[in-house]
Design a protein around this motif. Structure first.
Motif, PDB file in Angstrom:
ATOM      1  N   GLY A 175     -14.483  12.405 -15.886  1.00  0.00           N
ATOM      2  CA  GLY A 175     -14.850  12.569 -14.488  1.00  0.00           C
ATOM      3  C   GLY A 175     -15.941  13.606 -14.330  1.00  0.00           C
ATOM      4  N   MET A 200     -17.650   6.194 -13.624  1.00  0.00           N
ATOM      5  CA  MET A 200     -16.867   7.294 -14.120  1.00  0.00           C
ATOM      6  C   MET A 200     -17.619   7.910 -15.284  1.00  0.00           C
ATOM      7  SD  MET A 200     -12.922   7.393 -15.019  1.00  0.00           S
ATOM      8  CE  MET A 200     -12.566   8.154 -13.482  1.00  0.00           C
ATOM      9  N   SER A 203     -11.585  18.865 -14.926  1.00  0.00           N
ATOM     10  CA  SER A 203     -10.910  17.653 -15.382  1.00  0.00           C
ATOM     11  C   SER A 203     -10.794  17.571 -16.902  1.00  0.00           C
ATOM     12  CB  SER A 203     -11.629  16.416 -14.839  1.00  0.00           C
ATOM     13  OG  SER A 203     -12.970  16.394 -15.259  1.00  0.00           O
ATOM     14  N   THR A 206      -3.028  10.472 -12.785  1.00  0.00           N
ATOM     15  CA  THR A 206      -3.183   9.926 -14.124  1.00  0.00           C
ATOM     16  C   THR A 206      -1.890   9.233 -14.513  1.00  0.00           C
ATOM     17  OG1 THR A 206      -4.625  11.784 -14.677  1.00  0.00           O
ATOM     18  CG2 THR A 206      -3.735  10.531 -16.511  1.00  0.00           C
ATOM     19  N   CYS A 243      -4.190  15.640 -14.313  1.00  0.00           N
ATOM     20  CA  CYS A 243      -5.406  16.099 -13.660  1.00  0.00           C
ATOM     21  C   CYS A 243      -5.095  16.325 -12.183  1.00  0.00           C
ATOM     22  CB  CYS A 243      -6.506  15.059 -13.831  1.00  0.00           C
ATOM     23  SG  CYS A 243      -8.103  15.606 -13.249  1.00  0.00           S
ATOM     24  N   GLU A 285      -4.697   5.600 -17.496  1.00  0.00           N
ATOM     25  CA  GLU A 285      -5.429   5.199 -16.297  1.00  0.00           C
ATOM     26  C   GLU A 285      -5.767   6.439 -15.485  1.00  0.00           C
ATOM     27  OE1 GLU A 285      -5.023   2.223 -12.449  1.00  0.00           O
ATOM     28  OE2 GLU A 285      -3.548   2.131 -14.066  1.00  0.00           O
ATOM     29  N   VAL A 286      -7.073   6.657 -15.297  1.00  0.00           N
ATOM     30  CA  VAL A 286      -7.574   7.761 -14.488  1.00  0.00           C
ATOM     31  C   VAL A 286      -8.496   7.145 -13.447  1.00  0.00           C
ATOM     32  CG1 VAL A 286      -8.869   9.915 -14.470  1.00  0.00           C
ATOM     33  CG2 VAL A 286      -7.494   9.324 -16.453  1.00  0.00           C
ATOM     34  N   GLY A 287      -8.107   7.263 -12.174  1.00  0.00           N
ATOM     35  CA  GLY A 287      -8.888   6.601 -11.128  1.00  0.00           C
ATOM     36  C   GLY A 287      -8.825   5.104 -11.347  1.00  0.00           C
ATOM     37  N   SER A 288      -9.997   4.452 -11.413  1.00  0.00           N
ATOM     38  CA  SER A 288     -10.035   3.008 -11.628  1.00  0.00           C
ATOM     39  C   SER A 288     -10.256   2.640 -13.096  1.00  0.00           C
ATOM     40  CB  SER A 288     -11.142   2.381 -10.781  1.00  0.00           C
ATOM     41  OG  SER A 288     -12.399   2.897 -11.184  1.00  0.00           O
ATOM     42  N   ASN A 300      -7.264  13.418  -9.398  1.00  0.00           N
ATOM     43  CA  ASN A 300      -6.958  12.006  -9.649  1.00  0.00           C
ATOM     44  C   ASN A 300      -5.585  11.860 -10.291  1.00  0.00           C
ATOM     45  OD1 ASN A 300      -9.418  10.979  -8.720  1.00  0.00           O
ATOM     46  ND2 ASN A 300     -10.394  11.379 -10.690  1.00  0.00           N
TER      47      ASN A 300
END
Length: 157
Positions: A35, A1, A40, A60, A55, A80-83, A58
């Motif tokens: 990202g 990321m 983003s 959030t 976002c 938490e954004v993505g992983s 992804n």
């Protein structure tokens, strides 16, 4: 990321800490990009608070709850954004956490001669980068090894 903060003058006491990599990203009075997508920009300074915006691509979450509308961050909030899980803090950073400063804008001109060659196909790469080292085709190497083995075999008789 990938993370990139657009730097602006102001207070840099707020950070997003990425615990997995033990890195802290300064949050300043500007947009924060998280990202690779140019759209983003999800964290903004508004009225002296840092506001997290949803976002598009992804999902959030903040402290496990899906972010549906803009929300100001408080000390210790887990974003938490993505992983990636990031912790928002305005306090002193923990030991062993490296502060990652934003990259400055490139001073190189954006033309065909300064672009990085990203095409890796051997047929296409030859025309794009005349300075790249030329590799010998595998079949030539195997043929040369075969000739050497035959010569050594005939000399050994």
């Amino acid at each position: 990321m990938a993370f990139m903060a657009l730097q602006a003058p102001g207070d840099d006491s707020a950070h997003l800490i990425y615990e997995f990599e033990r890195r802290a990203y300064p949050v300043r009075n500007s947009l924060l990009t998280i990202g690779r997508d140019a759209a983003s920009h999800i964290l903004r300074s508004e009225d002296g608070k840092f506001v997290l915006h949803p976002c598009g691509v992804n999902p959030t979450t903040v402290n496990g709850a899906m972010l549906a509308e803009p929300r100001s961050l408080a000390e210790g909030d887990k974003v938490e954004v993505g992983s990636a899980i990031l912790t928002f803090t305005t306090k002193r950073l923990p030991l062993g956490v490296a502060v990652i400063e934003p990259a400055g804008a490139s001073k190189r001109e954006k033309d065909i001669n300064t672009r990085r060659n990203t095409i890796k196909h051997p047929i296409l790469a030859g025309d794009l980068d005349p300075d790249s080292p030329r590799s010998v085709p595998t079949n030539v190497i195997i043929g040369a090894i075969a000739v050497i083995v035959v010569i050594l075999y005939l000399l050994g008789r």
